[in-house]
Every structure is written in C-alpha cells, then in structure tokens.
Design a protein around this motif. Structure first.
Motif, PDB file in Angstrom:
ATOM      1  N   LEU A  17       0.831  -1.207   0.000  1.00  0.00           N
ATOM      2  CA  LEU A  17       0.000   0.000   0.000  1.00  0.00           C
ATOM      3  C   LEU A  17       0.863   1.253   0.000  1.00  0.00           C
ATOM      4  CD1 LEU A  17      -2.946   0.908   0.060  1.00  0.00           C
ATOM      5  CD2 LEU A  17      -2.792   0.967   2.548  1.00  0.00           C
ATOM      6  N   LEU A  18       1.967   1.210   0.725  1.00  0.00           N
ATOM      7  CA  LEU A  18       2.889   2.343   0.747  1.00  0.00           C
ATOM      8  C   LEU A  18       3.504   2.572  -0.633  1.00  0.00           C
ATOM      9  CD1 LEU A  18       4.434   4.495   2.388  1.00  0.00           C
ATOM     10  CD2 LEU A  18       6.120   2.731   2.899  1.00  0.00           C
ATOM     11  N   VAL A  19       3.929   1.512  -1.281  1.00  0.00           N
ATOM     12  CA  VAL A  19       4.509   1.624  -2.626  1.00  0.00           C
ATOM     13  C   VAL A  19       3.463   2.116  -3.623  1.00  0.00           C
ATOM     14  CG1 VAL A  19       5.504   0.291  -4.532  1.00  0.00           C
ATOM     15  CG2 VAL A  19       6.309  -0.075  -2.202  1.00  0.00           C
ATOM     16  N   LEU A  20       2.260   1.597  -3.522  1.00  0.00           N
ATOM     17  CA  LEU A  20       1.176   2.050  -4.411  1.00  0.00           C
ATOM     18  C   LEU A  20       0.874   3.529  -4.197  1.00  0.00           C
ATOM     19  CD1 LEU A  20      -1.017   1.244  -6.486  1.00  0.00           C
ATOM     20  CD2 LEU A  20      -2.516   0.816  -4.533  1.00  0.00           C
ATOM     21  N   GLY A  21       0.841   3.967  -2.944  1.00  0.00           N
ATOM     22  CA  GLY A  21       0.583   5.371  -2.648  1.00  0.00           C
ATOM     23  C   GLY A  21       1.667   6.287  -3.177  1.00  0.00           C
ATOM     24  N   LEU A  22       2.920   5.898  -2.977  1.00  0.00           N
ATOM     25  CA  LEU A  22       4.019   6.727  -3.479  1.00  0.00           C
ATOM     26  C   LEU A  22       4.052   6.765  -5.004  1.00  0.00           C
ATOM     27  CD1 LEU A  22       6.849   5.744  -0.986  1.00  0.00           C
ATOM     28  CD2 LEU A  22       5.657   7.928  -1.141  1.00  0.00           C
ATOM     29  N   THR A  23       3.759   5.633  -5.633  1.00  0.00           N
ATOM     30  CA  THR A  23       3.728   5.590  -7.096  1.00  0.00           C
ATOM     31  C   THR A  23       2.598   6.453  -7.648  1.00  0.00           C
ATOM     32  OG1 THR A  23       4.598   3.344  -7.015  1.00  0.00           O
ATOM     33  CG2 THR A  23       3.587   4.050  -9.084  1.00  0.00           C
ATOM     34  N   THR A  24       1.432   6.365  -7.039  1.00  0.00           N
ATOM     35  CA  THR A  24       0.286   7.156  -7.483  1.00  0.00           C
ATOM     36  C   THR A  24       0.530   8.645  -7.262  1.00  0.00           C
ATOM     37  OG1 THR A  24      -1.122   5.304  -6.854  1.00  0.00           O
ATOM     38  CG2 THR A  24      -2.224   7.374  -7.291  1.00  0.00           C
ATOM     39  N   LEU A  25       1.109   8.985  -6.125  1.00  0.00           N
ATOM     40  CA  LEU A  25       1.422  10.389  -5.842  1.00  0.00           C
ATOM     41  C   LEU A  25       2.432  10.931  -6.845  1.00  0.00           C
ATOM     42  CD1 LEU A  25       1.159  12.846  -3.956  1.00  0.00           C
ATOM     43  CD2 LEU A  25       2.976  11.857  -2.578  1.00  0.00           C
ATOM     44  N   THR A  26       3.448  10.161  -7.150  1.00  0.00           N
ATOM     45  CA  THR A  26       4.463  10.593  -8.109  1.00  0.00           C
ATOM     46  C   THR A  26       3.862  10.760  -9.506  1.00  0.00           C
ATOM     47  OG1 THR A  26       6.146   9.444  -6.826  1.00  0.00           O
ATOM     48  CG2 THR A  26       6.707  10.035  -9.087  1.00  0.00           C
ATOM     49  N   ALA A  27       3.035   9.808  -9.912  1.00  0.00           N
ATOM     50  CA  ALA A  27       2.398   9.909 -11.236  1.00  0.00           C
ATOM     51  C   ALA A  27       1.496  11.137 -11.320  1.00  0.00           C
ATOM     52  CB  ALA A  27       1.607   8.644 -11.528  1.00  0.00           C
ATOM     53  N   GLY A  28       0.776  11.413 -10.255  1.00  0.00           N
ATOM     54  CA  GLY A  28      -0.086  12.594 -10.245  1.00  0.00           C
ATOM     55  C   GLY A  28       0.693  13.885 -10.319  1.00  0.00           C
ATOM     56  N   LEU A  29       1.794  13.972  -9.569  1.00  0.00           N
ATOM     57  CA  LEU A  29       2.597  15.190  -9.591  1.00  0.00           C
ATOM     58  C   LEU A  29       3.295  15.385 -10.933  1.00  0.00           C
ATOM     59  CD1 LEU A  29       4.136  15.115  -6.006  1.00  0.00           C
ATOM     60  CD2 LEU A  29       2.268  16.536  -6.852  1.00  0.00           C
ATOM     61  N   VAL A  30       3.735  14.295 -11.546  1.00  0.00           N
ATOM     62  CA  VAL A  30       4.349  14.395 -12.876  1.00  0.00           C
ATOM     63  C   VAL A  30       3.312  14.855 -13.894  1.00  0.00           C
ATOM     64  CG1 VAL A  30       5.332  13.012 -14.761  1.00  0.00           C
ATOM     65  CG2 VAL A  30       6.214  12.779 -12.438  1.00  0.00           C
TER      66      VAL A  30
END
Length: 69
Positions: free
Chosen positions: A34-47
């Motif tokens: 869940l932590l990895v999914l959250g960080l990946t989703t946050l990074t994709a959104g910011l990009v």
C-alpha cells in the motif's frame, strides 16, 4: 476528462494512500504494498500536473498574417 484533473485526482489519492500505507507498515499488517502504491500514485499525479502546467502556461503560436486580414 482533462489531463490536469486526472493529475489532481492521482495526487490526492496518492496523498491519502501514502500515510495509510506508512501506518500499516508500522503496525502489524501488509503496509508495504500500500505504501509503494501510494508513493507511485502520488508521483504519477505530480508528474502529470507538472506536464499539464507547462502546456497551460506556454503561449499559443502567434499568426501575424491573421491580424492583417
């Protein structure tokens, strides 16, 4: 749906999943996925937000001949 809105939704969901994953990682539970999914989703959104912001701030091409007609 515009890319700017998709980026905003991804960033918000990622911002919510990241602390939940961190809490589950500290507490006994499956928090790492869940932590990895959250960080990946946050990074994709910011990009996505950064890419669409560049497109929105650049000026459109100017056609000088159009003013003369």
């Amino acid at each position: 749906m515009p890319a700017h809105r998709i980026g905003t939704i991804l960033a918000v969901v990622g911002a919510l999943l990241t602390p939940a994953g961190a809490a589950l990682y500290v507490l006994p539970g499956p928090g790492l996925p869940l932590l990895v999914l959250g960080l990946t989703t946050l990074t994709a959104g910011l990009v996505t937000l950064t890419a669409t912001r560049r497109d929105r701030t650049s000026s459109p091409p100017h056609d000088r001949n159009r003013e003369l007609t």
